[in-house]
Design an enzyme around this catalytic site. Structure first.
Site, PDB file in Angstrom:
ATOM      1  N   TYR A 136      -6.463  -1.706   3.660  1.00 17.37           N
ATOM      2  CA  TYR A 136      -6.612  -3.017   4.290  1.00 17.37           C
ATOM      3  C   TYR A 136      -8.085  -3.381   4.497  1.00 17.37           C
ATOM      4  O   TYR A 136      -8.418  -4.555   4.612  1.00 17.37           O
ATOM      5  CB  TYR A 136      -5.912  -3.034   5.660  1.00 17.37           C
ATOM      6  CG  TYR A 136      -4.442  -3.376   5.607  1.00 17.37           C
ATOM      7  CD1 TYR A 136      -3.545  -2.604   4.874  1.00 17.37           C
ATOM      8  CD2 TYR A 136      -3.942  -4.471   6.307  1.00 17.37           C
ATOM      9  CE1 TYR A 136      -2.193  -2.914   4.851  1.00 17.37           C
ATOM     10  CE2 TYR A 136      -2.588  -4.784   6.286  1.00 17.37           C
ATOM     11  CZ  TYR A 136      -1.721  -4.004   5.554  1.00 17.37           C
ATOM     12  OH  TYR A 136      -0.389  -4.318   5.536  1.00 17.37           O
ATOM     13  N   LYS A 187       0.740  10.358   0.200  1.00  9.39           N
ATOM     14  CA  LYS A 187       1.018  10.642  -1.197  1.00  9.39           C
ATOM     15  C   LYS A 187      -0.042  11.625  -1.695  1.00  9.39           C
ATOM     16  O   LYS A 187      -0.853  11.314  -2.579  1.00  9.39           O
ATOM     17  CB  LYS A 187       0.999   9.348  -2.025  1.00  9.39           C
ATOM     18  CG  LYS A 187       2.240   8.490  -1.858  1.00  9.39           C
ATOM     19  CD  LYS A 187       3.476   9.064  -2.570  1.00  9.39           C
ATOM     20  CE  LYS A 187       3.392   8.883  -4.085  1.00  9.39           C
ATOM     21  NZ  LYS A 187       4.598   9.475  -4.760  1.00  9.39           N
ATOM     22  N   ASP A 220       7.143   8.187  -0.341  1.00  8.20           N
ATOM     23  CA  ASP A 220       8.338   7.648  -1.009  1.00  8.20           C
ATOM     24  C   ASP A 220       9.596   8.346  -0.493  1.00  8.20           C
ATOM     25  O   ASP A 220      10.618   7.719  -0.230  1.00  8.20           O
ATOM     26  CB  ASP A 220       8.219   7.750  -2.541  1.00  8.20           C
ATOM     27  CG  ASP A 220       7.873   9.144  -3.031  1.00  8.20           C
ATOM     28  OD1 ASP A 220       7.416   9.984  -2.219  1.00  8.20           O
ATOM     29  OD2 ASP A 220       8.057   9.405  -4.239  1.00  8.20           O
ATOM     30  N   ASP A 244       2.802  -0.012   7.179  1.00  2.84           N
ATOM     31  CA  ASP A 244       3.272  -1.394   7.128  1.00  2.84           C
ATOM     32  C   ASP A 244       4.663  -1.433   6.501  1.00  2.84           C
ATOM     33  O   ASP A 244       5.583  -2.064   7.025  1.00  2.84           O
ATOM     34  CB  ASP A 244       2.285  -2.226   6.298  1.00  2.84           C
ATOM     35  CG  ASP A 244       2.707  -3.681   6.186  1.00  2.84           C
ATOM     36  OD1 ASP A 244       3.123  -4.241   7.211  1.00  2.84           O
ATOM     37  OD2 ASP A 244       2.625  -4.242   5.072  1.00  2.84           O
ATOM     38  N   ASP A 248       8.708  -1.645   8.478  1.00  2.00           N
ATOM     39  CA  ASP A 248       9.691  -2.709   8.238  1.00  2.00           C
ATOM     40  C   ASP A 248      11.064  -2.099   7.945  1.00  2.00           C
ATOM     41  O   ASP A 248      12.090  -2.588   8.427  1.00  2.00           O
ATOM     42  CB  ASP A 248       9.273  -3.599   7.054  1.00  2.00           C
ATOM     43  CG  ASP A 248       8.602  -4.888   7.513  1.00  2.00           C
ATOM     44  OD1 ASP A 248       7.936  -4.857   8.559  1.00  2.00           O
ATOM     45  OD2 ASP A 248       8.746  -5.921   6.820  1.00  2.00           O
TER      46      ASP A 248
HETATM   47  C1  IPM Z   1       2.328  -6.368  10.143  1.00  3.54           C
HETATM   48  C2  IPM Z   1       2.095  -7.544   9.225  1.00  3.54           C
HETATM   49  C3  IPM Z   1       0.604  -7.672   8.964  1.00  3.54           C
HETATM   50  C4  IPM Z   1       0.137  -6.425   8.257  1.00  3.54           C
HETATM   51  C5  IPM Z   1       0.174  -8.939   8.188  1.00  3.54           C
HETATM   52  C6  IPM Z   1       0.672 -10.200   8.833  1.00  3.54           C
HETATM   53  C7  IPM Z   1      -1.330  -8.983   8.007  1.00  3.54           C
HETATM   54  O1  IPM Z   1       2.836  -7.381   8.061  1.00  3.54           O
HETATM   55  O2  IPM Z   1       1.761  -6.368  11.252  1.00  3.54           O
HETATM   56  O3  IPM Z   1       3.074  -5.467   9.786  1.00  3.54           O
HETATM   57  O4  IPM Z   1       0.274  -6.300   7.024  1.00  3.54           O
HETATM   58  O5  IPM Z   1      -0.379  -5.540   8.935  1.00  3.54           O
HETATM   59 MG    MG Z   2       4.166  -5.710   8.091  1.00  4.76          MG
END
Ligand code: IPM
Ligand code: MG
Length: 350
Positions: A136, A187, A220, A244, A248
């Site tokens: 990032y 990884k 993975d 990230d 999710d």
């Molecule tokens: C998160 C989001 C952010 C990230 C974006 C909005 C920059 O997806 O906080 O998980 O990738 O960190």
């Molecule tokens: Mg995210």
């Protein structure tokens, strides 16, 4: 000194943080709260998603709670002025390198998961995502034109020993207060940064945390295990990009993205940054139907980790549980309550 800086942001951000304000006014009326523009709305007003003044206010507060940033309106803004860039600058500027993302399945919601009930019932695991390094923030990063036509894009994944060590330490410390188990995901079979990650975590573990169970896992495989048998996990520490993605996946286990808070922490004594992980949800913004619980639970984490009010945090957590037990459901949870009605349900349970 401001206790809590609210950054409602864009999309559903203002709707869900409005409910946080209501909860705070009832639960902690003495808390001083300030509010500022951040993200796309700040870009519209000031030409940048994060002004120097807002960053300074964030660093001076005890805790910062943001709603969400971004949306279709700003996709064509220059990359360094996009709402997401503001968020990365806020994280980096505040130095909040350890992002705690709990995947917690509330009992009344076990059926809301897309996984079988027995896989997620009682689930309680924590992803610790490195938040201010890695791909990032690595340089160089660019898109360049190639002489023969076409283009070439470069991002850089980079980690230092110190960056890995400080986030791993947070994971080990957390595990000691939980079920004492850490999975470290990378990884190392393909990436040098992954190899260094594994070496540093291994060394820190044997030096300072031999009492904590440590398992290395390839990222993975971690993705697969999260949907196959998530209850094997207690704390998982991983880098910015893998964190990230994996967070999710972990979030969906709990039924709805609309339920999950997060805390980003820096060095002791510095303010934490709290945010629901659901994002700005432009598809439902302005309709008053977003689930405010992730934002409310982010406030709960702020009370616990930055504002030194664990008793109020406990009360708020219990109130959210109670509201769910009583059947309070917004649309994402299969119900029909509006954002404000879900706020009412929490306030009533308080
Ligand atoms: C998160 C989001 C952010 C990230 C974006 C909005 C920059 O997806 O906080 O998980 O990738 O960190
Ligand atoms: Mg995210």
């Amino acid at each position: 000194m401001t206790d809590l800086l609210l950054l409602p942001g864009d999309g559903i951000g203002p709707e869900v943080t409005a409910q946080v304000r209501r909860v705070a006014e009832k639960l902690t009326p003495d808390l001083s709260i300030e509010e500022r523009l951040f993200g796309g709305c700040s870009y519209d007003a000031h030409g940048v998603p994060l002004t120097d003044e807002t960053l300074a206010a964030a660093k001076a507060a005890k805790a910062v709670l943001m709603g969400a940033v971004g949306g279709p309106k700003w996709v064509d803004a220059p990359r360094d002025k996009r709402p997401e860039a503001g968020l990365l600058n806020l994280r980096a500027g505040m130095g909040v390198f350890a992002n705690l993302r709990p995947a917690l399945c509330f009992q009344p919601l076990a059926d809301a998961s897309s996984l079988k009930r027995e896989l997620v019932e009682g689930l309680d695991f924590m992803i610790v995502r490195e938040l201010t390094g890695g791909i990032y923030f690595g340089s160089p990063r660019f898109i360049e034109d190639l002489p023969g036509g076409g283009q070439r894009a470069v991002d850089t994944q980079v980690y230092t020993t110190a960056e890995i060590e400080r986030v791993a330490r947070v994971a080990f410390e957390l595990a000691r207060g939980r079920r004492n188990k850490v999975h470290s995901a990378e990884k190392s079979n393909v990436m040098d940064s992954g190899l260094l990650w594994r070496r540093v975590v291994t060394a820190l573990h044997s030096r300072e945390y031999p009492d904590v169970e440590l398992e290395h896992i390839l990222a993975d495989n971690a993705a697969m295990q999260i949907v196959k048998n998530p209850k094997q996990f207690d704390v998982m520490v991983t880098d910015n990009l893998f964190g990230d993605i994996l967070s999710d996946a972990a979030a969906q286990l709990t039924g709805s993205l609309g339920m999950l808070p997060s805390a980003a922490l820096g060095l002791p004594g510095t303010p934490g940054l709290y945010e629901p992980i659901h994002g700005s949800a432009p598809d439902i913004a302005g309709q008053g139907v977003a689930n405010p619980l992730a934002a409310i639970l982010s406030f709960e984490m702020a009370l616990r980790w930055s504002l030194d009010r664990p008793a109020e945090a406990d009360r708020l957590f219990a109130a959210v549980e109670k509201a769910l037990e009583n059947g309070a459901r917004t649309r994402d949870l299969g119900g029909a309550l509006s954002t404000a009605q879900m706020g009412d349900a929490v306030l009533a349970a308080l």
